[in-house]
Design a protein around this motif. Structure first.
Motif, PDB file in Angstrom:
ATOM      1  N   ALA A 158       0.832  -1.204   0.000  1.00 46.51           N
ATOM      2  CA  ALA A 158       0.000   0.000   0.000  1.00 46.51           C
ATOM      3  C   ALA A 158       0.864   1.251   0.000  1.00 46.51           C
ATOM      4  O   ALA A 158       0.554   2.239  -0.680  1.00 46.51           O
ATOM      5  N   PHE A 159       1.962   1.216   0.744  1.00 42.22           N
ATOM      6  CA  PHE A 159       2.863   2.369   0.780  1.00 42.22           C
ATOM      7  C   PHE A 159       3.638   2.521  -0.532  1.00 42.22           C
ATOM      8  O   PHE A 159       3.849   3.627  -1.022  1.00 42.22           O
ATOM      9  N   THR A 160       4.074   1.411  -1.101  1.00 44.26           N
ATOM     10  CA  THR A 160       4.926   1.490  -2.300  1.00 44.26           C
ATOM     11  C   THR A 160       4.122   1.712  -3.581  1.00 44.26           C
ATOM     12  O   THR A 160       4.710   1.956  -4.629  1.00 44.26           O
ATOM     13  N   ALA A 161       2.796   1.655  -3.510  1.00 38.32           N
ATOM     14  CA  ALA A 161       1.980   1.871  -4.706  1.00 38.32           C
ATOM     15  C   ALA A 161       2.243   3.239  -5.328  1.00 38.32           C
ATOM     16  O   ALA A 161       2.174   3.398  -6.542  1.00 38.32           O
ATOM     17  N   GLY A 162       2.561   4.230  -4.483  1.00 38.25           N
ATOM     18  CA  GLY A 162       2.842   5.553  -5.018  1.00 38.25           C
ATOM     19  C   GLY A 162       4.027   6.236  -4.381  1.00 38.25           C
ATOM     20  O   GLY A 162       4.225   7.444  -4.560  1.00 38.25           O
ATOM     21  N   ARG A 163       4.827   5.474  -3.624  1.00 37.17           N
ATOM     22  CA  ARG A 163       5.926   6.047  -2.859  1.00 37.17           C
ATOM     23  C   ARG A 163       7.207   5.237  -3.026  1.00 37.17           C
ATOM     24  O   ARG A 163       7.160   4.019  -3.244  1.00 37.17           O
ATOM     25  N   GLN A 164       8.340   5.917  -2.900  1.00 34.95           N
ATOM     26  CA  GLN A 164       9.604   5.220  -2.695  1.00 34.95           C
ATOM     27  C   GLN A 164       9.752   5.043  -1.194  1.00 34.95           C
ATOM     28  O   GLN A 164       9.816   6.016  -0.450  1.00 34.95           O
ATOM     29  N   VAL A 165       9.782   3.804  -0.731  1.00 34.84           N
ATOM     30  CA  VAL A 165       9.837   3.513   0.704  1.00 34.84           C
ATOM     31  C   VAL A 165      11.238   3.072   1.085  1.00 34.84           C
ATOM     32  O   VAL A 165      11.782   2.119   0.510  1.00 34.84           O
ATOM     33  N   ILE A 166      11.814   3.766   2.060  1.00 32.48           N
ATOM     34  CA  ILE A 166      13.125   3.405   2.608  1.00 32.48           C
ATOM     35  C   ILE A 166      12.871   2.711   3.940  1.00 32.48           C
ATOM     36  O   ILE A 166      12.218   3.271   4.834  1.00 32.48           O
ATOM     37  N   LEU A 167      13.351   1.480   4.048  1.00 30.68           N
ATOM     38  CA  LEU A 167      13.124   0.650   5.234  1.00 30.68           C
ATOM     39  C   LEU A 167      14.444   0.422   5.973  1.00 30.68           C
ATOM     40  O   LEU A 167      15.176  -0.506   5.642  1.00 30.68           O
ATOM     41  N   PRO A 168      14.776   1.233   6.972  1.00 30.59           N
ATOM     42  CA  PRO A 168      15.991   0.958   7.744  1.00 30.59           C
ATOM     43  C   PRO A 168      15.715  -0.068   8.844  1.00 30.59           C
ATOM     44  O   PRO A 168      14.592  -0.203   9.325  1.00 30.59           O
ATOM     45  N   ASP A 169      16.751  -0.770   9.254  1.00 28.39           N
ATOM     46  CA  ASP A 169      16.734  -1.560  10.483  1.00 28.39           C
ATOM     47  C   ASP A 169      17.460  -0.743  11.539  1.00 28.39           C
ATOM     48  O   ASP A 169      18.649  -0.432  11.387  1.00 28.39           O
ATOM     49  N   LEU A 170      16.770  -0.376  12.600  1.00 28.97           N
ATOM     50  CA  LEU A 170      17.340   0.493  13.618  1.00 28.97           C
ATOM     51  C   LEU A 170      18.433  -0.215  14.427  1.00 28.97           C
ATOM     52  O   LEU A 170      18.607  -1.432  14.337  1.00 28.97           O
ATOM     53  N   GLN A 171      19.166   0.549  15.194  1.00 31.61           N
ATOM     54  CA  GLN A 171      20.312   0.042  15.951  1.00 31.61           C
ATOM     55  C   GLN A 171      20.017  -1.291  16.646  1.00 31.61           C
ATOM     56  O   GLN A 171      19.054  -1.418  17.394  1.00 31.61           O
ATOM     57  N   GLY A 172      20.854  -2.288  16.375  1.00 31.66           N
ATOM     58  CA  GLY A 172      20.748  -3.566  17.055  1.00 31.66           C
ATOM     59  C   GLY A 172      19.581  -4.421  16.610  1.00 31.66           C
ATOM     60  O   GLY A 172      19.334  -5.482  17.191  1.00 31.66           O
ATOM     61  N   HIS A 173      18.846  -3.992  15.604  1.00 32.61           N
ATOM     62  CA  HIS A 173      17.669  -4.707  15.121  1.00 32.61           C
ATOM     63  C   HIS A 173      17.899  -5.215  13.704  1.00 32.61           C
ATOM     64  O   HIS A 173      18.624  -4.602  12.919  1.00 32.61           O
ATOM     65  N   GLY A 174      17.250  -6.336  13.383  1.00 30.49           N
ATOM     66  CA  GLY A 174      17.324  -6.859  12.026  1.00 30.49           C
ATOM     67  C   GLY A 174      18.758  -7.071  11.577  1.00 30.49           C
ATOM     68  O   GLY A 174      19.556  -7.716  12.263  1.00 30.49           O
ATOM     69  N   ARG A 175      19.090  -6.492  10.438  1.00 29.68           N
ATOM     70  CA  ARG A 175      20.419  -6.681   9.847  1.00 29.68           C
ATOM     71  C   ARG A 175      21.415  -5.592  10.256  1.00 29.68           C
ATOM     72  O   ARG A 175      22.536  -5.569   9.746  1.00 29.68           O
ATOM     73  N   HIS A 228      16.673   9.463  20.801  1.00 31.78           N
ATOM     74  CA  HIS A 228      17.221  10.660  20.173  1.00 31.78           C
ATOM     75  C   HIS A 228      18.428  10.297  19.293  1.00 31.78           C
ATOM     76  O   HIS A 228      18.594  10.842  18.199  1.00 31.78           O
ATOM     77  N   GLU A 229      19.270   9.379  19.779  1.00 28.89           N
ATOM     78  CA  GLU A 229      20.435   8.977  18.990  1.00 28.89           C
ATOM     79  C   GLU A 229      20.007   8.197  17.752  1.00 28.89           C
ATOM     80  O   GLU A 229      20.585   8.352  16.665  1.00 28.89           O
ATOM     81  N   MET A 230      18.980   7.368  17.897  1.00 31.61           N
ATOM     82  CA  MET A 230      18.450   6.662  16.736  1.00 31.61           C
ATOM     83  C   MET A 230      17.878   7.651  15.722  1.00 31.61           C
ATOM     84  O   MET A 230      17.990   7.450  14.504  1.00 31.61           O
ATOM     85  N   ALA A 231      17.254   8.723  16.212  1.00 30.44           N
ATOM     86  CA  ALA A 231      16.756   9.762  15.313  1.00 30.44           C
ATOM     87  C   ALA A 231      17.909  10.422  14.571  1.00 30.44           C
ATOM     88  O   ALA A 231      17.790  10.742  13.378  1.00 30.44           O
ATOM     89  N   ARG A 232      19.032  10.610  15.258  1.00 27.35           N
ATOM     90  CA  ARG A 232      20.206  11.176  14.580  1.00 27.35           C
ATOM     91  C   ARG A 232      20.740  10.214  13.517  1.00 27.35           C
ATOM     92  O   ARG A 232      21.263  10.646  12.483  1.00 27.35           O
ATOM     93  N   ASP A 233      20.606   8.900  13.763  1.00 29.84           N
ATOM     94  CA  ASP A 233      20.973   7.923  12.727  1.00 29.84           C
ATOM     95  C   ASP A 233      20.149   8.153  11.466  1.00 29.84           C
ATOM     96  O   ASP A 233      20.674   8.130  10.344  1.00 29.84           O
ATOM     97  N   ILE A 234      18.843   8.357  11.649  1.00 30.30           N
ATOM     98  CA  ILE A 234      17.962   8.536  10.492  1.00 30.30           C
ATOM     99  C   ILE A 234      18.223   9.882   9.820  1.00 30.30           C
ATOM    100  O   ILE A 234      18.197   9.984   8.581  1.00 30.30           O
ATOM    101  N   ALA A 235      18.512  10.914  10.609  1.00 30.30           N
ATOM    102  CA  ALA A 235      18.873  12.204  10.011  1.00 30.30           C
ATOM    103  C   ALA A 235      20.123  12.058   9.150  1.00 30.30           C
ATOM    104  O   ALA A 235      20.210  12.616   8.044  1.00 30.30           O
ATOM    105  N   ALA A 236      21.088  11.280   9.635  1.00 34.00           N
ATOM    106  CA  ALA A 236      22.312  11.060   8.861  1.00 34.00           C
ATOM    107  C   ALA A 236      22.046  10.214   7.627  1.00 34.00           C
ATOM    108  O   ALA A 236      22.672  10.412   6.577  1.00 34.00           O
ATOM    109  N   LEU A 237      21.107   9.260   7.719  1.00 35.50           N
ATOM    110  CA  LEU A 237      20.738   8.463   6.548  1.00 35.50           C
ATOM    111  C   LEU A 237      20.092   9.349   5.481  1.00 35.50           C
ATOM    112  O   LEU A 237      20.343   9.169   4.281  1.00 35.50           O
ATOM    113  N   ILE A 238      19.272  10.291   5.905  1.00 31.80           N
ATOM    114  CA  ILE A 238      18.661  11.235   4.962  1.00 31.80           C
ATOM    115  C   ILE A 238      19.749  11.984   4.189  1.00 31.80           C
ATOM    116  O   ILE A 238      19.677  12.130   2.964  1.00 31.80           O
ATOM    117  N   ASP A 239      20.775  12.438   4.912  1.00 32.14           N
ATOM    118  CA  ASP A 239      21.889  13.118   4.243  1.00 32.14           C
ATOM    119  C   ASP A 239      22.643  12.163   3.322  1.00 32.14           C
ATOM    120  O   ASP A 239      23.006  12.514   2.195  1.00 32.14           O
TER     121      ASP A 239
END
Length: 266
Positions: A42-59, A70-81
């Motif tokens: 449903a999300f990808t029908a009209g969007r480019q979806v970026i799926l991160p695995d957060l710190q210590g999770h998944g891969r 807050h630090e995890m949010a900084r991870d995502i801010a850095a991923l955006i850059d």
């Protein structure tokens, strides 16, 4: 399937679909795989979806720092850059919802809109019996987790499957930290949808409380919507859901996209 060296962590992410970018953040003990195929579709029908695995999770392997949203949010801010994204929208569930909200607080210039689902802003708003359960989360509970989908997924995809007890210890420690984001949310600049299950870990009134901090629910919105919350914020209580299945409901994607794709809510 890629990794980004950002903010001191080697962050795993996947990209699905095309269109306006949306970063989709999973809940605790999960990964990007947490989003069911029909929900992701449903999300990808009209969007480019970026799926991160957060710190210590998944891969994404853990690093030598506590779990701090807050630090995890900084991870995502850095991923955006790292991905050179232009103010992508961000939607998150549970832990991911907490990270999404904090991203909007600490880096509003990097984000378009935010959906924060099943994430309270005060630890004290959580039901007492849930706080008691959270206090039991730690390495000692590994044996009780071995028959769960979370354990199976971690053993299958984690770079170091033996780190599962460490993951439980860190999540338990993170949930024990007191917090209150009232002041930060009151000044939130990013248009945000506050979403919750009608039988969540916090009462529906807490989501209404958050909405009120965002100038919501304080007056009639007007026939033309001109008196809706000034920042373009919105509220959704999802019927017939709990904290444990809201993310599986088709309404999670439907309501999120209705808000994100509504230019009038910008």
């Amino acid at each position: 399937m890629s990794y980004a060296d950002v903010n001191g962590i080697n962050l795993y992410y996947e990209i699905h679909g095309t269109g306006r970018p949306l970063i989709l953040l999973h809940g605790g003990l999960g990964s990007g795989e947490m989003f069911a195929p029909d929900v992701l579709a449903a999300f990808t029908a009209g969007r480019q979806v970026i799926l991160p695995d957060l710190q210590g999770h998944g891969r994404t392997a853990d690093v030598d720092r506590p779990f701090d949203f807050h630090e995890m949010a900084r991870d995502i801010a850095a991923l955006i850059d790292h991905l050179s994204l232009d103010r992508p929208d961000v939607a998150g569930f549970s832990m991911g919802g907490a990270v999404a909200l904090r991203l909007a607080i600490i880096a509003p210039e990097k984000v378009g809109k935010v959906v924060s689902a099943s994430a309270g802003i005060r630890r004290g708003a959580t039901y007492p019996e849930i706080l008691e359960q959270q206090a039991q989360v730690g390495a000692a509970s590994v044996e009780f987790m071995k028959d769960t989908p979370m354990y199976e997924s971690y053993q299958r995809v984690a770079p170091r499957p033996e780190d599962f007890p460490r993951l439980l210890d860190k999540i338990g420690a993170a949930m024990a930290v007191d917090y209150d984001l009232t002041d930060e949310v009151r000044g939130l600049e990013v248009p945000t949808l506050i979403m919750g299950a009608d039988a969540d870990m916090v009462p529906p009134s807490h989501f209404v409380e958050i909405f009120a901090l965002l100038d919501g629910g304080l007056r009639d919105g007007g026939w033309d919507g001109s008196d809706r919350p000034k920042g373009g914020h919105a509220l959704a209580i999802v019927p017939g859901t709990t904290h444990y299945n809201l993310v599986d409901s088709p309404l999670f994607a439907t309501l999120s996209l209705a808000f994100l794709d509504n230019d009038a809510a910008a």
